[in-house]
Design an enzyme around this catalytic site. Structure first.
Site, PDB file in Angstrom:
ATOM      1  N   HIS A 124      45.922  38.373  41.724  1.00  0.00           N
ATOM      2  CA  HIS A 124      47.051  38.172  40.887  1.00  0.00           C
ATOM      3  C   HIS A 124      48.090  38.746  41.712  1.00  0.00           C
ATOM      4  O   HIS A 124      49.107  39.043  40.746  1.00  0.00           O
ATOM      5  CB  HIS A 124      46.705  39.065  39.787  1.00  0.00           C
ATOM      6  CG  HIS A 124      45.667  38.408  38.900  1.00  0.00           C
ATOM      7  ND1 HIS A 124      45.131  39.189  37.600  1.00  0.00           N
ATOM      8  CD2 HIS A 124      45.034  37.337  38.745  1.00  0.00           C
ATOM      9  CE1 HIS A 124      44.545  38.257  37.056  1.00  0.00           C
ATOM     10  NE2 HIS A 124      44.221  37.197  37.506  1.00  0.00           N
ATOM     11  N   CYS A 132      62.410  35.389  44.460  1.00  0.00           N
ATOM     12  CA  CYS A 132      63.748  34.667  43.343  1.00  0.00           C
ATOM     13  C   CYS A 132      62.801  33.516  42.699  1.00  0.00           C
ATOM     14  O   CYS A 132      61.774  33.063  43.163  1.00  0.00           O
ATOM     15  CB  CYS A 132      64.785  33.813  44.039  1.00  0.00           C
ATOM     16  SG  CYS A 132      65.473  32.983  42.872  1.00  0.00           S
TER      17      CYS A 132
HETATM   18  P1  CNA Z   1      41.934  45.163  31.340  1.00  0.00           P
HETATM   19  O1  CNA Z   1      41.848  44.084  30.343  1.00  0.00           O
HETATM   20  O2  CNA Z   1      43.016  46.270  30.993  1.00  0.00           O
HETATM   21  O3  CNA Z   1      40.538  46.114  31.563  1.00  0.00           O
HETATM   22  C1  CNA Z   1      40.194  47.195  32.037  1.00  0.00           C
HETATM   23  C2  CNA Z   1      38.668  47.512  32.173  1.00  0.00           C
HETATM   24  O4  CNA Z   1      38.330  48.537  32.821  1.00  0.00           O
HETATM   25  C3  CNA Z   1      38.511  47.911  30.656  1.00  0.00           C
HETATM   26  O5  CNA Z   1      37.130  47.166  30.229  1.00  0.00           O
HETATM   27  C4  CNA Z   1      38.002  49.376  30.753  1.00  0.00           C
HETATM   28  O6  CNA Z   1      37.145  49.919  29.654  1.00  0.00           O
HETATM   29  C5  CNA Z   1      37.699  49.587  31.924  1.00  0.00           C
HETATM   30  N1  CNA Z   1      38.061  50.925  32.819  1.00  0.00           N
HETATM   31  C6  CNA Z   1      39.089  51.690  32.247  1.00  0.00           C
HETATM   32  N2  CNA Z   1      38.992  52.961  33.261  1.00  0.00           N
HETATM   33  C7  CNA Z   1      37.928  52.884  33.908  1.00  0.00           C
HETATM   34  C8  CNA Z   1      37.142  53.678  34.937  1.00  0.00           C
HETATM   35  N3  CNA Z   1      37.853  54.875  35.367  1.00  0.00           N
HETATM   36  N4  CNA Z   1      36.349  53.011  35.554  1.00  0.00           N
HETATM   37  C9  CNA Z   1      35.717  51.979  34.939  1.00  0.00           C
HETATM   38  N5  CNA Z   1      36.232  51.085  33.984  1.00  0.00           N
HETATM   39  C10 CNA Z   1      37.396  51.592  33.510  1.00  0.00           C
HETATM   40  O7  CNA Z   1      42.417  44.812  32.888  1.00  0.00           O
HETATM   41  P2  CNA Z   1      41.852  43.750  33.761  1.00  0.00           P
HETATM   42  O8  CNA Z   1      41.929  43.971  35.150  1.00  0.00           O
HETATM   43  O9  CNA Z   1      40.457  43.205  33.255  1.00  0.00           O
HETATM   44  O10 CNA Z   1      42.670  42.342  33.273  1.00  0.00           O
HETATM   45  C11 CNA Z   1      43.912  42.147  33.051  1.00  0.00           C
HETATM   46  C12 CNA Z   1      45.132  41.990  34.055  1.00  0.00           C
HETATM   47  C13 CNA Z   1      45.596  43.527  33.864  1.00  0.00           C
HETATM   48  C14 CNA Z   1      44.786  41.672  35.527  1.00  0.00           C
HETATM   49  O11 CNA Z   1      45.590  40.680  35.610  1.00  0.00           O
HETATM   50  C15 CNA Z   1      45.760  42.962  35.961  1.00  0.00           C
HETATM   51  O12 CNA Z   1      46.394  42.317  37.200  1.00  0.00           O
HETATM   52  C16 CNA Z   1      46.516  43.693  35.139  1.00  0.00           C
HETATM   53  N6  CNA Z   1      46.717  45.102  35.385  1.00  0.00           N
HETATM   54  C17 CNA Z   1      46.659  45.662  36.670  1.00  0.00           C
HETATM   55  C18 CNA Z   1      46.947  46.970  36.901  1.00  0.00           C
HETATM   56  C19 CNA Z   1      46.996  47.401  38.389  1.00  0.00           C
HETATM   57  O13 CNA Z   1      47.181  46.606  39.209  1.00  0.00           O
HETATM   58  N7  CNA Z   1      46.685  48.521  38.516  1.00  0.00           N
HETATM   59  C20 CNA Z   1      47.191  47.812  35.880  1.00  0.00           C
HETATM   60  C21 CNA Z   1      47.170  47.210  34.581  1.00  0.00           C
HETATM   61  C22 CNA Z   1      47.029  45.676  34.425  1.00  0.00           C
END
Ligand code: CNA
Length: 245
Positions: A124, A132
């Site tokens: 991603h 840009c």
């Molecule tokens: P999501 O949909 O937010 O899911 C996150 C999952 O991780 C959930 O099922 C939670 O229960 C689980 N979770 C939370 N904390 C923990 C932990 N400590 N240990 C294990 N599991 C945990 O996020 P996804 O990544 O599935 O997908 C969606 C988007 C969010 C992606 O495209 C990311 O790029 C995007 N995103 C990225 C960031 C980042 O780069 N740090 C932050 C927020 C969102």
């Protein structure tokens, strides 16, 4: 699944790791929450009560740049205070030791690379580089934060992340597919598996599949092993067991 991951399930993961000659790690936002970066699903109430999934879109970028800009500026500032945690470092160490081979991530925070992992497949993109949106010319974080237009064409600057509504970088996707096809073991960490097409990847391997997540992931996916727990905690326990099992 229980709240505190059971020792036997972690031992099983360690055995899978020791038997595997090609292990792929696939991470999501849950990998970074213990670094202080909120995921998109946390119930604690996101920024301005706006669902981030409605702002991280091409529509917002093209039709509501003020909101898009405010959202990503907030994320960039929040990220500046955070660092990779022990779990990111352990994965990077295991890669150096040849215990795992490829890290593919949906995260845009660059924490795997900052922890020393090499060849990270950023499905991603990254929130730490900019271009840009109109002409594609490379740009800089400061230009974006100051909301300055592209010096080349006057267009709007954006982070190099994949927005909802955009395709994944083709080469990275193909690369990850190859690794998934080759894998004896795929370990999925901290993702709700709701975002397409990354959520298709765990089903594309013939190897063992393990899900390490804080909460259960809705029905449709079958894993050989499910470990309910926090990424950092569980990876630390895996590291302990790797030394003795
Ligand atoms: P999501 O949909 O937010 O899911 C996150 C999952 O991780 C959930 O099922 C939670 O229960 C689980 N979770 C939370 N904390 C923990 C932990 N400590 N240990 C294990 N599991 C945990 O996020 P996804 O990544 O599935 O997908 C969606 C988007 C969010 C992606 O495209 C990311 O790029 C995007 N995103 C990225 C960031 C980042 O780069 N740090 C932050 C927020 C969102």
């Amino acid at each position: 699944m229980h709240n505190h991951a059971k020792r036997e399930t972690i031992i099983q993961l360690v055995q899978f790791m020791k038997e595997s000659s090609h292990t792929v790690i696939l991470t999501g936002a849950g990998m970074s929450t213990e670094s202080g970066v909120p995921d998109f699903r946390s119930k604690s109430g996101w920024w301005k009560n706006i669902d981030p999934r409605s702002v991280a879109t091409v529509e917002a970028l093209e039709e509501n740049y003020d909101l898009f800009h405010e959202f990503y500026s907030m994320r960039i500032h929040a990220l500046a205070k955070c660092l990779p945690h022990k779990g990111h470092h352990l994965l990077a160490n295991w890669q150096k030791q040849g215990l795992i081979h490829t890290i593919a991530t949906q995260n845009v925070d660059n924490f795997h690379q900052m922890a020393g992992a090499s060849n990270v497949q950023t499905l991603h993109g990254s929130i730490r580089s900019f271009r840009c949106h109109h002409c594609g010319a490379p740009s800089k974080e400061n230009t974006f934060l100051l909301k300055e237009p592209c010096t080349n064409c006057g267009g709007n600057i954006r982070p190099e992340v994949v927005l909802f509504g955009e395709p994944l970088p083709e080469k990275t996707w193909q690369n990850v597919l190859q690794h998934i096809h080759k894998a004896d073991l795929v370990i999925v960490i901290g993702t709700s598996l709701e975002v397409y097409p990354v959520n298709q990847l765990p089903e594309m391997t013939n190897g063992h599949t393990v899900l390490l997540n804080l909460e259960e992931v809705e029905g449709k996916y079958e894993f050989d092993l499910m470990i309910k727990g926090k990424a950092k905690d569980v990876l630390e326990r895996v590291d302990e067991l790797l030394k003795i099992v």
